[in-house]
Design a protein around this motif. Structure first.
Motif, PDB file in Angstrom:
ATOM      1  N   ASP A 191       0.816  -1.214   0.000  1.00  0.00           N
ATOM      2  CA  ASP A 191       0.000   0.000   0.000  1.00  0.00           C
ATOM      3  C   ASP A 191       0.853   1.268   0.000  1.00  0.00           C
ATOM      4  O   ASP A 191       0.590   2.217  -0.758  1.00  0.00           O
ATOM      5  CB  ASP A 191      -0.917   0.007   1.232  1.00  0.00           C
ATOM      6  CG  ASP A 191      -2.101  -0.915   1.091  1.00  0.00           C
ATOM      7  OD1 ASP A 191      -2.136  -1.684   0.113  1.00  0.00           O
ATOM      8  OD2 ASP A 191      -3.001  -0.877   1.950  1.00  0.00           O
ATOM      9  N   ARG A 212       0.900   4.077  -3.003  1.00  0.00           N
ATOM     10  CA  ARG A 212       0.498   5.470  -2.775  1.00  0.00           C
ATOM     11  C   ARG A 212       1.628   6.429  -3.155  1.00  0.00           C
ATOM     12  O   ARG A 212       1.405   7.458  -3.805  1.00  0.00           O
ATOM     13  CB  ARG A 212       0.102   5.664  -1.304  1.00  0.00           C
ATOM     14  CG  ARG A 212      -0.388   7.060  -0.974  1.00  0.00           C
ATOM     15  CD  ARG A 212      -0.901   7.122   0.465  1.00  0.00           C
ATOM     16  NE  ARG A 212      -2.129   6.353   0.601  1.00  0.00           N
ATOM     17  CZ  ARG A 212      -3.328   6.800   0.300  1.00  0.00           C
ATOM     18  NH1 ARG A 212      -3.466   8.043  -0.177  1.00  0.00           N
ATOM     19  NH2 ARG A 212      -4.384   6.057   0.468  1.00  0.00           N
ATOM     20  N   ARG A 248      -2.625  12.081 -11.038  1.00  0.00           N
ATOM     21  CA  ARG A 248      -3.363  12.008  -9.776  1.00  0.00           C
ATOM     22  C   ARG A 248      -2.861  13.092  -8.831  1.00  0.00           C
ATOM     23  O   ARG A 248      -1.654  13.324  -8.720  1.00  0.00           O
ATOM     24  CB  ARG A 248      -3.188  10.633  -9.108  1.00  0.00           C
ATOM     25  CG  ARG A 248      -3.979   9.535  -9.749  1.00  0.00           C
ATOM     26  CD  ARG A 248      -3.776   8.196  -9.031  1.00  0.00           C
ATOM     27  NE  ARG A 248      -4.567   7.159  -9.673  1.00  0.00           N
ATOM     28  CZ  ARG A 248      -4.192   6.516 -10.775  1.00  0.00           C
ATOM     29  NH1 ARG A 248      -3.033   6.807 -11.353  1.00  0.00           N
ATOM     30  NH2 ARG A 248      -4.972   5.587 -11.303  1.00  0.00           N
ATOM     31  N   ASP A 254      -4.567  13.825  -3.114  1.00  0.00           N
ATOM     32  CA  ASP A 254      -5.738  13.254  -2.439  1.00  0.00           C
ATOM     33  C   ASP A 254      -6.470  12.214  -3.293  1.00  0.00           C
ATOM     34  O   ASP A 254      -7.542  11.732  -2.913  1.00  0.00           O
ATOM     35  CB  ASP A 254      -6.714  14.361  -2.017  1.00  0.00           C
ATOM     36  CG  ASP A 254      -7.266  15.143  -3.198  1.00  0.00           C
ATOM     37  OD1 ASP A 254      -6.876  14.848  -4.354  1.00  0.00           O
ATOM     38  OD2 ASP A 254      -8.082  16.055  -2.972  1.00  0.00           O
ATOM     39  N   GLY A 255      -5.911  11.868  -4.461  1.00  0.00           N
ATOM     40  CA  GLY A 255      -6.450  10.765  -5.245  1.00  0.00           C
ATOM     41  C   GLY A 255      -7.308  11.138  -6.423  1.00  0.00           C
ATOM     42  O   GLY A 255      -7.767  10.236  -7.144  1.00  0.00           O
ATOM     43  N   SER A 286     -11.708   9.181  -9.245  1.00  0.00           N
ATOM     44  CA  SER A 286     -10.973   9.275  -7.980  1.00  0.00           C
ATOM     45  C   SER A 286     -10.343   7.930  -7.677  1.00  0.00           C
ATOM     46  O   SER A 286     -10.792   6.890  -8.189  1.00  0.00           O
ATOM     47  CB  SER A 286     -11.905   9.693  -6.842  1.00  0.00           C
ATOM     48  OG  SER A 286     -12.939   8.733  -6.663  1.00  0.00           O
ATOM     49  N   SER A 287      -9.295   7.945  -6.855  1.00  0.00           N
ATOM     50  CA  SER A 287      -8.543   6.721  -6.582  1.00  0.00           C
ATOM     51  C   SER A 287      -8.375   6.503  -5.089  1.00  0.00           C
ATOM     52  O   SER A 287      -8.377   7.451  -4.295  1.00  0.00           O
ATOM     53  CB  SER A 287      -7.153   6.788  -7.232  1.00  0.00           C
ATOM     54  OG  SER A 287      -7.242   6.951  -8.627  1.00  0.00           O
ATOM     55  N   ARG A 288      -8.241   5.242  -4.715  1.00  0.00           N
ATOM     56  CA  ARG A 288      -7.877   4.868  -3.354  1.00  0.00           C
ATOM     57  C   ARG A 288      -6.945   3.671  -3.438  1.00  0.00           C
ATOM     58  O   ARG A 288      -6.824   3.022  -4.498  1.00  0.00           O
ATOM     59  CB  ARG A 288      -9.118   4.524  -2.515  1.00  0.00           C
ATOM     60  CG  ARG A 288      -9.847   3.261  -2.943  1.00  0.00           C
ATOM     61  CD  ARG A 288     -11.136   3.067  -2.151  1.00  0.00           C
ATOM     62  NE  ARG A 288     -11.852   1.868  -2.549  1.00  0.00           N
ATOM     63  CZ  ARG A 288     -11.847   0.719  -1.862  1.00  0.00           C
ATOM     64  NH1 ARG A 288     -11.141   0.626  -0.737  1.00  0.00           N
ATOM     65  NH2 ARG A 288     -12.549  -0.319  -2.286  1.00  0.00           N
ATOM     66  N   ARG A 311      -5.832  -0.071  -1.679  1.00  0.00           N
ATOM     67  CA  ARG A 311      -6.208  -1.135  -0.742  1.00  0.00           C
ATOM     68  C   ARG A 311      -5.428  -2.401  -1.103  1.00  0.00           C
ATOM     69  O   ARG A 311      -5.316  -2.785  -2.266  1.00  0.00           O
ATOM     70  CB  ARG A 311      -7.711  -1.421  -0.789  1.00  0.00           C
ATOM     71  CG  ARG A 311      -8.197  -1.918  -2.144  1.00  0.00           C
ATOM     72  CD  ARG A 311      -9.466  -2.719  -2.040  1.00  0.00           C
ATOM     73  NE  ARG A 311      -9.598  -3.586  -3.200  1.00  0.00           N
ATOM     74  CZ  ARG A 311     -10.616  -4.419  -3.400  1.00  0.00           C
ATOM     75  NH1 ARG A 311     -11.584  -4.489  -2.517  1.00  0.00           N
ATOM     76  NH2 ARG A 311     -10.659  -5.185  -4.462  1.00  0.00           N
ATOM     77  N   GLU A 366     -16.095   0.951  -9.914  1.00  0.00           N
ATOM     78  CA  GLU A 366     -14.751   0.904  -9.344  1.00  0.00           C
ATOM     79  C   GLU A 366     -14.013  -0.275  -9.944  1.00  0.00           C
ATOM     80  O   GLU A 366     -14.537  -1.390  -9.997  1.00  0.00           O
ATOM     81  CB  GLU A 366     -14.774   0.779  -7.819  1.00  0.00           C
ATOM     82  CG  GLU A 366     -13.365   0.767  -7.226  1.00  0.00           C
ATOM     83  CD  GLU A 366     -13.341   0.734  -5.716  1.00  0.00           C
ATOM     84  OE1 GLU A 366     -12.963   1.755  -5.106  1.00  0.00           O
ATOM     85  OE2 GLU A 366     -13.689  -0.315  -5.140  1.00  0.00           O
ATOM     86  N   CYS A 399     -10.134  -2.118  -9.801  1.00  0.00           N
ATOM     87  CA  CYS A 399      -8.857  -2.169  -9.088  1.00  0.00           C
ATOM     88  C   CYS A 399      -7.797  -2.876  -9.917  1.00  0.00           C
ATOM     89  O   CYS A 399      -8.107  -3.665 -10.813  1.00  0.00           O
ATOM     90  CB  CYS A 399      -9.024  -2.876  -7.748  1.00  0.00           C
ATOM     91  SG  CYS A 399     -10.173  -2.052  -6.613  1.00  0.00           S
TER      92      CYS A 399
END
Length: 572
Positions: free
Chosen positions: A468, A472, A493, A496-497, A515-517, A519, A535, A537
């Motif tokens: 992770d 990031r 990006r 904040d994503g 937007s991105s996150r 995990r 979404e 991934c």
């Protein structure tokens, strides 16, 4: 009649051969049907009608009863494919391990409906239960509930005492929705692009009648899975681009509050495509908890375990899948070969996969590709060349070069890539987590003569996967750029994503921003498409500097629909 008997005989012979391949090693304890439990097959219900839709409805109700009974934890329910092999011969059913056969006949006259159902013991060939149901056509939903309850009650003496009976509801209170769903099931199992399109239409009608009908939603998602990942003719029949089919699949899965076993299997398959082994195995196990006799769930769990580094347990689950569907032994036998290959038994793997190719009765790129690589590794140049030709030809479906998606005209990547698979694309199709196995496959394809050997393969192995924190740091507050199948793509990006696609299509397909996150070592992009939220991934891998394919990028995105090498540029 002779033709059917020959078919069953061939199925039994293949079953015996497959059992021989699965023989080494004991079966460890896994959730699944008890070998001592009743083994039930539901035959397609007969119907007195010449109307194609009514006849499809009759086939669909047998399929749905099969699904519902497979949820009972103490009962082994064989697949529809196996059930269809013995329409009227209990002896042949017994040879494939079936203890009971359920048959039915439907008569529909205007608004009146008569359903006759009966069950026989294949050992004694005696009828152990029979019942007639009469009423109006609107009583069909109640009939299905009652038939399920009565069949389980008739088998109760043989069922284990533990485990409660499942909810027997068909999943909707709308007769129109249920009838459309049943007809859609029959079309879906015909396996042709045209029938798949008809199935999609019926599933849509079911959802129009009842938007909350989870089984119809899962059925429609399965038709889109074929259009996204199978032969391009499935997308053509639906009149959409493969990428649009993928997006529709994602929408249907994300919008389903109640997860059916079929939906969970679809999610497991997508997770495996992006190399999320833990999620793939978890989703498959959830599906098996709902339907212990679900063959697809059992097979995707087997495949996941093999690729993740546990071939012994994977092969055990493949054996259980074969027990539930002995009439279609090709895929479990292929999985047995895949497990043997993972353990280093190339000779045993070659024989098993060669048998799977013969059992399939049609060109399977996945089977032919692995066999070509193994024969290349074993030094069988002629055999490898022949199988490589079969592998390449199985990918040749000549799709159109352009598609109109919404207001945009774009290239179809399949039109550019169908005729020249490379070592990189071929190896990527076998998502082993072990770097040494990936190198073996690559060497095998190179020995077989596949193009692109100088670039090598994408090292999407567990040891190269980013965590992770690394993902990031790499993806947020930066721009990344890669070369796709048709053009260069670029994404930026913010810290904040927030993500913007500034050129090309890349891993976000048709949309310009989202937007991105992060995990579990994956970058997950969320965007709106046709007013709906999606979404998707992707795992992120580092490409070692000494890997020849590093000329394409320093990193790799392993998405659900392909591999995307890229490089990073910091945002000033």
């Amino acid at each position: 009649m002779i033709g059917r008997n020959v078919m069953v005989g061939v199925a039994i012979a293949f079953f015996a051969a497959a059992v021989w391949w699965f023989a080494p090693g004991p079966v460890t304890t896994h959730p699944g049907p008890d070998n001592s439990a009743p083994r039930l097959a539901i035959l397609p219900f007969e119907i007195e009608s010449d109307d194609a839709n009514v006849r499809a409805f009759a086939g669909g109700i047998a399929d749905d009863i099969t699904t519902e009974l497979s949820r009972y934890p103490g009962l082994a329910v064989l697949s529809r494919e196996t059930a269809q092999r013995f329409a009227d011969d209990d002896g042949e059913a017994g040879e494939l391990g079936v203890t009971h056969l359920l048959r039915g006949r439907i008569r529909r006259r205007s608004d009146r409906l008569t359903v006759n159902a009966w069950m026989t013991d294949t050992g004694t060939r005696e009828q152990v239960w029979a019942k007639r149901y009469r009423g109006s056509a609107s009583d069909l939903l109640e009939f299905q509930d009652t038939i399920l309850e009565d069949v389980v009650a008739a088998l109760m003496e043989a069922l284990p005492a533990s485990g409660g009976a499942p909810d027997a509801s068909p999943g909707t209170e709308s007769l129109d929705a249920y009838e459309a769903y049943l007809v859609g099931l029959t079309y879906y199992f015909e396996l042709t692009p045209e029938a798949n399109a008809r199935a999609a239409s019926r599933f849509r009608s079911a959802l129009e009648a009842d938007p909350g009908f989870a089984k119809a939603r899962a059925g429609l998602a399965k038709t889109y899975r074929r259009a996204a990942f199978a032969d391009d003719s499935f997308a053509e029949a639906l009149g959409i681009n493969w990428a649009e089919a993928y997006l529709e699949l994602k929408v249907l899965l994300s919008g389903e509050a109640e997860k059916t076993a079929d939906a969970l299997v679809l999610e497991a398959g997508l997770a495996l495509r992006r190399r999320d082994y833990a999620e793939a195995a978890g989703k498959a196990r959830q599906a098996l908890k709902l339907e212990p006799s679900n063959v697809e769930a059992r097979q995707v769990l087997a495949e996941t375990l093999i690729y993740a580094g546990d071939p012994e347990r994977g092969e055990n689950h493949a054996r259980l899948a074969l027990q539930l569907n002995p009439a279609l032994p090709a895929r479990p036998t292929f999985l047995a070969g895949l497990a043997r290959y993972a353990r280093g038994d190339t000779e045993g793997a070659i024989t098993a996969v060669r048998d799977a190719v013969a059992m399939a009765g049609r060109r399977e790129a996945e089977f032919a590709g692995l066999l070509a690589a193994m024969l290349g590794e074993a030094g069988d140049a002629d055999g490898a060349e022949d199988m490589l030709a079969a592998y390449v030809s199985s990918l040749e479906n000549r799709p159109r070069r352009e598609w109109q998606v919404l207001t945009r005209t774009l290239d179809n990547p399949r039109a550019r890539s169908w005729e020249r698979p490379t070592v990189a694309t071929a190896v990527y199709a076998y998502p082993f987590s072990d770097a040494a196995i990936l190198s073996r496959i690559a060497s095998g394809f190179e020995a077989a003569g596949l193009a692109g050997a100088t670039l090598g393969h994408f090292p999407a192995a567990e040891r190269n996967r980013l965590d992770d924190r690394a993902v990031r740091g790499l993806m947020f507050g930066a721009s990344v750029e890669g070369s796709g199948e048709t053009a260069v793509w670029r994404q930026t990006r913010s810290s904040d994503g927030a993500v913007i696609r500034t050129s090309g299509r890349g891993p976000m397909l048709q949309v310009p921003e989202g937007s991105s996150r992060v995990r579990r070592g994956e970058i997950c992009d969320t965007w709106h498409w046709k007013g709906r939220i999606i979404e998707s991934c992707a795992a992120v891998y580092r490409i070692p500097d000494d890997a020849p394919i590093s000329v394409l990028g320093d990193y790799l995105l392993a998405t659900e629909f392909g591999a995307f090498p890229f490089r990073q540029d910091l945002v000033n």
